[in-house]
Design an enzyme around this catalytic site. Sequence first.
Site, PDB file in Angstrom:
ATOM      1  N   LYS A  78       0.821  -1.216   0.000  1.00  6.54           N
ATOM      2  CA  LYS A  78       0.000   0.000   0.000  1.00  6.54           C
ATOM      3  C   LYS A  78       0.860   1.275   0.000  1.00  6.54           C
ATOM      4  O   LYS A  78       0.595   2.236  -0.725  1.00  6.54           O
ATOM      5  CB  LYS A  78      -0.927  -0.038   1.221  1.00  6.54           C
ATOM      6  CG  LYS A  78      -1.706   1.232   1.472  1.00  6.54           C
ATOM      7  CD  LYS A  78      -2.691   1.551   0.375  1.00  6.54           C
ATOM      8  CE  LYS A  78      -3.377   2.882   0.647  1.00  6.54           C
ATOM      9  NZ  LYS A  78      -4.166   3.340  -0.496  1.00  6.54           N
TER      10      LYS A  78
ATOM     11  N   LYS B 256       1.168  11.794   5.024  1.00  7.24           N
ATOM     12  CA  LYS B 256       1.535  10.686   5.912  1.00  7.24           C
ATOM     13  C   LYS B 256       2.087   9.513   5.100  1.00  7.24           C
ATOM     14  O   LYS B 256       3.129   8.945   5.423  1.00  7.24           O
ATOM     15  CB  LYS B 256       0.282  10.237   6.689  1.00  7.24           C
ATOM     16  CG  LYS B 256       0.475   8.964   7.500  1.00  7.24           C
ATOM     17  CD  LYS B 256      -0.846   8.259   7.799  1.00  7.24           C
ATOM     18  CE  LYS B 256      -1.492   7.654   6.586  1.00  7.24           C
ATOM     19  NZ  LYS B 256      -2.647   6.810   6.839  1.00  7.24           N
TER      20      LYS B 256
HETATM   21  N1  LIG Z   1      -9.749   8.662   1.726  1.00  5.81           N
HETATM   22  C1  LIG Z   1      -9.179   7.879   0.812  1.00  5.81           C
HETATM   23  O1  LIG Z   1      -9.322   8.104  -0.413  1.00  5.81           O
HETATM   24  C2  LIG Z   1      -8.379   6.672   1.242  1.00  5.81           C
HETATM   25  C3  LIG Z   1      -8.098   5.676   0.300  1.00  5.81           C
HETATM   26  C4  LIG Z   1      -7.398   4.540   0.702  1.00  5.81           C
HETATM   27  C5  LIG Z   1      -6.956   4.420   2.011  1.00  5.81           C
HETATM   28  N2  LIG Z   1      -7.213   5.418   2.913  1.00  5.81           N
HETATM   29  C6  LIG Z   1      -6.730   5.222   4.281  1.00  5.81           C
HETATM   30  O2  LIG Z   1      -7.853   4.833   5.057  1.00  5.81           O
HETATM   31  C7  LIG Z   1      -7.711   5.361   6.387  1.00  5.81           C
HETATM   32  C8  LIG Z   1      -8.937   6.215   6.710  1.00  5.81           C
HETATM   33  O3  LIG Z   1      -9.017   7.247   5.741  1.00  5.81           O
HETATM   34  P1  LIG Z   1     -10.247   8.263   5.672  1.00  5.81           P
HETATM   35  O4  LIG Z   1     -10.074   9.057   4.436  1.00  5.81           O
HETATM   36  O5  LIG Z   1     -11.509   7.521   5.946  1.00  5.81           O
HETATM   37  O6  LIG Z   1      -9.895   9.168   6.940  1.00  5.81           O
HETATM   38  P2  LIG Z   1     -10.917  10.068   7.797  1.00  5.81           P
HETATM   39  O7  LIG Z   1     -10.052  11.004   8.554  1.00  5.81           O
HETATM   40  O8  LIG Z   1     -12.007  10.583   6.934  1.00  5.81           O
HETATM   41  O9  LIG Z   1     -11.574   8.968   8.793  1.00  5.81           O
HETATM   42  C9  LIG Z   1     -10.911   8.456   9.909  1.00  5.81           C
HETATM   43  C10 LIG Z   1     -11.914   8.431  11.050  1.00  5.81           C
HETATM   44  O10 LIG Z   1     -11.305   7.836  12.191  1.00  5.81           O
HETATM   45  C11 LIG Z   1     -11.859   8.492  13.316  1.00  5.81           C
HETATM   46  N3  LIG Z   1     -10.997   8.248  14.480  1.00  5.81           N
HETATM   47  C12 LIG Z   1      -9.757   8.718  14.733  1.00  5.81           C
HETATM   48  N4  LIG Z   1      -9.298   8.247  15.915  1.00  5.81           N
HETATM   49  C13 LIG Z   1     -10.286   7.477  16.418  1.00  5.81           C
HETATM   50  C14 LIG Z   1     -10.438   6.727  17.606  1.00  5.81           C
HETATM   51  N5  LIG Z   1      -9.456   6.688  18.535  1.00  5.81           N
HETATM   52  N6  LIG Z   1     -11.586   6.058  17.818  1.00  5.81           N
HETATM   53  C15 LIG Z   1     -12.581   6.103  16.890  1.00  5.81           C
HETATM   54  N7  LIG Z   1     -12.522   6.790  15.745  1.00  5.81           N
HETATM   55  C16 LIG Z   1     -11.383   7.478  15.513  1.00  5.81           C
HETATM   56  C17 LIG Z   1     -11.940   9.948  12.908  1.00  5.81           C
HETATM   57  O11 LIG Z   1     -12.862  10.670  13.731  1.00  5.81           O
HETATM   58  C18 LIG Z   1     -12.396   9.821  11.463  1.00  5.81           C
HETATM   59  O12 LIG Z   1     -13.811   9.901  11.330  1.00  5.81           O
HETATM   60  C19 LIG Z   1      -6.408   6.162   6.415  1.00  5.81           C
HETATM   61  O13 LIG Z   1      -5.389   5.360   6.960  1.00  5.81           O
HETATM   62  C20 LIG Z   1      -6.158   6.454   4.938  1.00  5.81           C
HETATM   63  O14 LIG Z   1      -4.772   6.638   4.663  1.00  5.81           O
HETATM   64  C21 LIG Z   1      -7.929   6.536   2.568  1.00  5.81           C
END
Ligand SMILES: NC(=O)c1ccc[n+]([C@@H]2O[C@H](COP(=O)([O-])OP(=O)(O)OC[C@H]3O[C@@H](n4cnc5c(N)ncnc54)[C@H](O)[C@@H]3O)[C@@H](O)[C@H]2O)c1
Length: 322
Positions: free
Chosen positions: A199, A274
């Site tokens: 990834k 990140k």
């Molecule tokens: N957005 C994208 O296009 C994408 C694509 C592939 C992978 N990712 C990966 O997926 C993961 C999530 O991405 P995202 O875009 O959904 O991020 P985001 O910030 O929209 O969602 C993450 C969520 O986690 C919650 N959170 C944080 N700490 C927490 C805790 N201790 N307890 C409960 N909830 C908690 C936050 O409130 C938030 O709603 C990341 O690691 C990102 O790199 C994102």
Amino acid sequence: MAACRDVTRTTSAAAPGSRRTCSARSATSMDIGWIGLGNMGGPMTANLVAAGHRVIGFDLSEAAKAAAADNGVVVVDSVAAAVAGADIVFTMLPAGGHARQVILGEGGVLASAASTTLVVDSSTIDIATARELHAGAAAAGFAFLDAPVSGGVSGAAAGTLTFMIGGEDAVLDRARPVIEVLAGRIFHCGGPGSGQAAKITNNMMLGITLQATCEGAVLAERLGLDSKVFQQLAAVSSGDSWALRTWYPVEGVVETAAVNRDFEGGFSAALLRKDLGLALQAGEETGTDLSFAQAVADRLETIDAHGWSGKDCSVLVKLVDR
Ligand SMILES: NC(=O)c1ccc[n+]([C@@H]2O[C@H](COP(=O)([O-])OP(=O)(O)OC[C@H]3O[C@@H](n4cnc5c(N)ncnc54)[C@H](O)[C@@H]3O)[C@@H](O)[C@H]2O)c1
């Protein structure tokens, strides 16, 4: 480490753009605990509910919880409540520190779930933390997978994500009925941490091709080309990339592009920063020259200085088109 291989069962992969629906819970319906209902976790859990599973979700954000409840997720107020009695638990959190706290910490997944619960971390995190999670889970008697995804928010909504799995075959087989609802393709990359290795490398390439697409989009416009026509032309020429097809940073060209929504939602610049940091760290550890990744990481520092880290990462175009 076993060779990385495509383990998708072709009959189960979703057609691109399709969304699975199922009005009633089936005999194979599972209780799924889900921590992290953000940009990715939101649409992923919506698809699991639509497929007939019972999803019990928790997030720190009230807005994320409210949106998930609208999609049929049973929203609760703690990690412990989300994972109690679950057959399988997913975490979809910003970074390694969050995943470590939620999975290994006090009142976390391992402390609160039955050890028969399968635990899957789909966040993108560093390889060392992923291995720490595998070790912590094994020590507590849990089966665990690192299972980051690619495909963005649009792939999450369509149920066509690419899953990159690190862990044992037998554990992947247990998780497969749930992952197949969310995935277009599933790759088993090897042992603990290998899903994250794949990834991180993939996202480093995404960052570089996104920057290339931003520069190309602005140059094409300034040379007097029609942006729509140029994007279509490049998508079937050697300038093609996923970023070009999905995130073309000129308004009105590609429906899924965040530029159409003032860069709100999508994949934040902070998360891409990140991921590039993780790739650069891996580059140092392996003695690999990653100069283009470094250049994009530097640009993301500038994005942060402008206060745009919460915007979709295609906001990088603003540094080209000043
Ligand atoms: N957005 C994208 O296009 C994408 C694509 C592939 C992978 N990712 C990966 O997926 C993961 C999530 O991405 P995202 O875009 O959904 O991020 P985001 O910030 O929209 O969602 C993450 C969520 O986690 C919650 N959170 C944080 N700490 C927490 C805790 N201790 N307890 C409960 N909830 C908690 C936050 O409130 C938030 O709603 C990341 O690691 C990102 O790199 C994102």
